[in-house]
Design an enzyme around this catalytic site. Structure first.
Site, PDB file in Angstrom:
ATOM      1  N   HIS A  71      -0.702  -8.736  -6.715  1.00  0.00           N
ATOM      2  CA  HIS A  71      -0.556  -7.392  -7.286  1.00  0.00           C
ATOM      3  C   HIS A  71       0.526  -6.666  -6.499  1.00  0.00           C
ATOM      4  CE1 HIS A  71      -2.671  -6.147  -3.692  1.00  0.00           C
ATOM      5  NE2 HIS A  71      -3.664  -6.973  -4.001  1.00  0.00           N
ATOM      6  N   HIS A 126      -2.015  -0.875   2.905  1.00  0.00           N
ATOM      7  CA  HIS A 126      -3.175  -0.004   2.725  1.00  0.00           C
ATOM      8  C   HIS A 126      -3.215   1.113   3.770  1.00  0.00           C
ATOM      9  CE1 HIS A 126      -5.164  -1.816  -0.619  1.00  0.00           C
ATOM     10  NE2 HIS A 126      -5.348  -2.982  -0.040  1.00  0.00           N
ATOM     11  N   SER A 158      -7.727  -7.847  -5.267  1.00  0.00           N
ATOM     12  CA  SER A 158      -7.396  -9.233  -4.953  1.00  0.00           C
ATOM     13  C   SER A 158      -8.459 -10.219  -5.398  1.00  0.00           C
ATOM     14  CB  SER A 158      -7.165  -9.380  -3.434  1.00  0.00           C
ATOM     15  OG  SER A 158      -6.053  -8.628  -3.034  1.00  0.00           O
TER      16      SER A 158
END
Length: 433
Positions: A284, A246, A13
């Site tokens: 992303h 994540h 990021s």
């Protein structure tokens, strides 16, 4: 758009925020600097020739009000891309630099941490709105204040309140939802809201009486920014989508995606498509995929009925890697837990932290000059398209040159565009607008 960093096929990021907020592709884990700066090279990052200029500064120079809101720490990689130039994204306060074993000693004194840059440098200190988490990065660590992390003894929140602004400008600092909701935004020119020591809480787990939602922050930001005559530029990040992915927590990621969708919807209610450009994209992707052949209308968080070779069900949503990898087992044993917000969906490769993905990501736009965002392009094209549409920064310069070279003096810039909202999410799931 294409999201890779200069030195990495799959982006983080930091380099992506640099691309779509500053128009420059950099190396992974660096913010606001060109590819000439490698990770942790603080000497190179201090060279003005290697520092990118934020699109927020472009807007400020054009007389527009500017704002950054996130449900992450406001010093985290993505929001920092709006105002910081640093060789390592984790250097959010001085303690982070000091404890970084890979950092050179001179970086502690020669490279101002991200929180300091928000308070000290021109772009950060001139932001009209900054809201999110990360209070600990601005406060000193003392016996009385264990939440603070700074080792230099500085109280950057107090310093922000004392910034020498015009005599007519009013500043407000808020720490919880009730303070934000009771704030007279019509009489507020500069607003700092830090609603958590670190990142804010997931929507499904948050104490709603303490933390405002992304929708409420968006609403307050637009109210403060709308006071100006020259329009405004607002950046909104739904960063908890990324955080949930994540950990392979797809239910939380999906819910946070819906929350960002609602923030965008509220922004559309408060603005006009005649004069406000709204751009929604992702910095992303992630390694989550929607797989199998589930029937239309089936639970996206459930199991498709298609049989596998081993005759056991599999999850519609799954990850290529992450902390939930284990040997193949019958998922029906998870039926009691799958409805829990923090249930971890299956992953294939066991990693302590799920990675990003490298696919191209979607860009959605509405309002004046939305047609500029059609096609496939590099990520650092985004701020230049915005600058052209909003007649600020490099785009304004291009317009003047074009007009001066024309015998008819026809302006090619927008005549009605006043405001720009750029929102980001990190998911493979489309916005539910």
């Amino acid at each position: 758009m294409q999201t890779y960093c200069v030195d990495s096929q799959v982006a983080d990021s930091a380099c992506t925020a640099t691309a779509y907020l500053m128009g420059v592709k950099g190396n992974i884990e660096t913010i606001g600097v060109s590819g000439a700066v490698s990770n942790r090279d603080c000497l190179a990052s201090n060279d003005p020739a290697n520092q990118a200029v934020s699109s927020m500064m472009w807007a400020q120079k054009a007389g527009k009000r500017t704002g950054v809101i996130s449900n992450m720490r406001v010093t985290h990689a993505t929001p920092a891309g709006a105002y910081a130039n640093v060789a390592q994204r984790n250097w959010e306060c001085d303690a982070d630099v000091i404890t970084d074993k890979l950092a050179e000693k001179r970086c502690v004194t020669d490279s101002p941490d991200i929180a300091r840059q928000l308070i000290e440098r021109e772009t950060g200190r001139n932001l009209n709105v900054v809201m999110g988490g990360g209070r600990e990065k601005f406060l000193p660590k003392t016996d009385e204040n264990q939440q603070g992390q700074r080792q230099d003894g500085r109280d950057l929140i107090n310093e922000w309140l004392k910034i020498n602004r015009s005599s007519q400008a009013s500043s407000a600092y808020v720490t919880d939802r009730s303070q934000l909701k009771s704030l007279n935004t019509s009489k507020t020119d500069y607003l700092l809201g830090l609603f958590a020591p670190s990142h804010m809480s997931y929507n499904l787990l948050a104490n709603k009486s303490v933390e405002p939602t992304l929708v409420e922050m968006t609403e307050a930001a637009i109210e403060v920014l709308s006071k100006g005559d020259a329009g405004y530029y607002l950046f909104i990040e739904g960063g908890l989508i990324d955080w949930a992915h994540h950990s392979n927590m797809a239910r939380l990621a999906v819910d946070e995606t819906v929350m960002l969708s609602r923030a965008v919807a509220r922004a559309r209610e408060l603005t006009s498509p005649d004069d406000t450009l709204i751009v929604v994209t992702s910095d992303h992707s992630h390694t989550m995929t929607i797989n199998g052949y589930p029937h239309r209308g089936s639970d996206i968080l459930g199991h498709p009925e298609t049989s596998s070779i081993d005759k056991m069900p599999y999850s519609t949503l799954s990850y290529a890697n992450g902390p939930s990898a284990k040997e193949r087992y019958n998922l029906t044993t998870d039926d009691e837990n799958i409805s829990l917000p923090q249930y971890q969906f299956p992953s294939m490769v066991n990693l302590s932290w799920e990675t990003h993905g490298g696919e191209d990501v979607g860009v959605f736009a509405s309002g004046p000059w939305a047609h500029l965002f059609v096609g496939n392009y590099e990520q650092n094209f985004i701020p230049y398209a915005i600058s052209y549409a909003a007649n600020m920064g490099p785009g304004a310069e291009h317009e003047r040159k074009h007009a001066d070279s024309s015998s008819t003096k026809i302006s090619v810039g927008p005549s009605l565009l006043q405001s720009v909202l750029l929102a980001t999410f990190t998911a493979l799931i489309g916005l539910l607008l």
